[in-house]
Design an enzyme around this catalytic site. Structure first.
Site, mmCIF file in Angstrom:
data_model
loop_
_atom_site.group_PDB
_atom_site.id
_atom_site.type_symbol
_atom_site.label_atom_id
_atom_site.label_comp_id
_atom_site.label_asym_id
_atom_site.label_seq_id
_atom_site.Cartn_x
_atom_site.Cartn_y
_atom_site.Cartn_z
ATOM 1 N N PRO A 143 2.174 5.443 -5.450
ATOM 2 C CA PRO A 143 3.276 5.443 -4.471
ATOM 3 C C PRO A 143 3.579 3.958 -3.827
ATOM 4 C CG PRO A 143 2.110 6.410 -2.976
ATOM 5 C CD PRO A 143 1.220 6.160 -4.357
ATOM 6 N N PHE A 144 2.322 2.647 -3.789
ATOM 7 C CA PHE A 144 3.235 1.657 -2.943
ATOM 8 C C PHE A 144 2.826 0.489 -4.151
ATOM 9 C CE2 PHE A 144 4.015 5.281 0.141
ATOM 10 C CZ PHE A 144 5.488 4.921 0.189
ATOM 11 N N LYS A 165 -4.864 8.667 7.013
ATOM 12 C CA LYS A 165 -6.429 8.809 7.966
ATOM 13 C C LYS A 165 -7.319 10.579 6.777
ATOM 14 C CE LYS A 165 -7.858 5.373 10.101
ATOM 15 N NZ LYS A 165 -7.479 4.672 8.499
ATOM 16 N N GLU A 214 -0.179 3.994 0.889
ATOM 17 C CA GLU A 214 0.609 4.215 2.314
ATOM 18 C C GLU A 214 1.940 3.310 2.190
ATOM 19 O OE1 GLU A 214 -1.230 4.261 6.628
ATOM 20 O OE2 GLU A 214 -2.662 3.373 5.037
#
Length: 432
Positions: A217-218, A251, A235
């Protein structure tokens, strides 16, 4: 002022590829893509910014002040990155490890040309003095045949080397565990570099392969002259929309399986894993503390705790922390008081960063930094630079780093194996 044009796109993915090929003519390029990943916090599906009219490039000294001044004076869209080593601006720290990439420590630019994707519409924004180029550019983009685009030659048989070999990795993790058992830290993110020298790659081709494998997504393609970032980041570091701040630390990692039952089992086991949950919760506490430095009283809130999301390569445990700020708070101050992100440092943050610097062999640079943008309204969105390939074309140096959180319950062998899982996609696209 910017001239605005909107277009309906029948084949969004094909148009994205046309745009990316067209963008390669420019010295400055930032491409951000959500890959249609379902996230309630994304403002755009994808963004492309090219061709600087103004820019800022600096080392860590007074970097955040310089960025604050630049963002205020520009009062426009600006795109760029923050390297991990800006930690030396916000704390009394140093970065003395080997740097084969030589990226500037901070870079942002004001683009002449900007493309914003949402659903099946692309909104094009050109600065007024180049608005006469808009129609011609759109015709050029439409005419690009991505299936028959000639690619630059690439070095055959890329030889990936390890900066830290297996036995040395075990020794360093055991040293970190001694720090934890002594009470110096509770957790630290320990990273290692994989690299190749005398190597030519075709950056856009590698990015497309990496993005296709991971669909994160990034995702990011960044070009600054001869330096490239090809990122499949899952992230978000930090987002500001109005007075709302959102942080989404990751994490906790588990591999995927092609067998559905086994894959579901792996996902369930990750959700229940005490070690992985404790890693995540420690970083959530750190993020809450960081956000509280600019938050209005009582506004820091954990929206999601230890939720497991599935990506193409791995399952990831993600938490979502939000806060509210005063409308008068400068956006750069929110970043400066939370940087570097807790998921890539540890707790307590300063002690963890000192130990990281002593044990790692490579200057992190853009790896575990952030790429993103500011809007004219002072909103912003930044990812965390992980699962990424970095490339200095002039030096013919290719690098990717991976890491994991070391806690009191860490097993050095399992940590090493987790690193290899995270590194798999980067290695595959470089060696294929």
């Amino acid at each position: 002022m910017r001239t605005i044009s909107k277009q309906n796109i029948s084949n969004v993915e094909q148009y994205k590829q046309k745009l990316l090929h067209w963008s390669q003519q420019f010295r400055e390029v930032v491409w951000l893509d959500t890959n249609a990943f379902n996230t309630q916090y994304s403002t755009f599906d994808a963004v492309l910014a090219v061709d600087a009219i103004t820019s800022i490039q600096t080392d860590y000294e007074n970097a955040f002040k310089a960025l604050k001044d630049y963002q205020t004076q520009t009062n426009d869209w600006i795109f760029g990155y923050l390297t991990y080593d800006l930690k030396n601006d916000v704390e009394h720290l140093t970065s003395r490890n080997f740097d084969g990439l030589q990226f500037p420590e901070l870079f942002f630019f004001q683009p002449k040309k900007l493309f914003l994707f949402k659903d099946d519409v692309v909104e094009v924004r050109y600065l007024n003095f180049v608005s006469d180029e808009l129609d011609a550019d759109l015709k050029t983009i439409d005419a690009i045949d991505v299936l028959n685009t000639v690619e630059e030659p690439q070095t055959e048989n890329i030889k990936i080397k390890l900066r830290i070999h297996k036995d040395d990795y075990f020794n360093k993790v055991n040293t970190m565990l001694k720090h934890i058992h002594r009470g110096d830290i509770y957790e630290a993110n320990f990273c290692q570099e994989f690299y190749a020298e005398d190597t030519l790659i075709q950056p856009l081709n590698i990015y497309n392969k990496l993005n296709a494998i991971s669909k994160p997504p990034f995702a990011t393609f960044l070009k600054l002259d001869d330096k490239y970032l090809l990122s499949a980041s899952p992230e978000r570091y930090l987002k500001k929309e109005g007075t709302t701040i959102v942080s989404q630390p990751i994490k906790g990692t588990a591999k995927r399986s092609k067998d559905k039952d086994e894959d579901d089992k792996l996902k369930t086991e990750l959700a229940k894993d005490e070690k992985e949950r404790s890693e995540n919760i420690m970083i959530v506490d750190l993020v809450r503390n960081d956000l509280s430095q600019t938050a209005t009283k009582g506004s820091v809130e954990v929206k999601e705790l230890c939720k497991v999301y599935s990506f193409e390569q791995v399952h990831q445990m993600i938490s979502t922390v939000t806060s509210q700020i005063e409308s008068t708070t400068h956006p750069v101050d929110v970043i400066a008081t939370t940087f570097p992100m807790g998921s890539m440092t540890g707790a307590p943050k300063i002690s963890a960063m000192k130990i990281i610097e002593a044990l790692e062999e490579t200057k992190r640079g853009l790896y575990s930094g952030a790429v993103g943008y500011f809007t004219p309204e002072g909103d912003f969105d930044f990812n965390v630079v992980i699962r990424s390939i970095l490339y200095n074309q002039s030096n013919q140096y290719v690098s990717y780093s991976v890491g994991g959180a070391i806690t009191a319950k860490s097993d050095p062998l399992k940590e090493y194996e987790e690193c290899l899982i995270k590194a798999r996609a980067m290695r595959e696209v470089l060696e294929s």
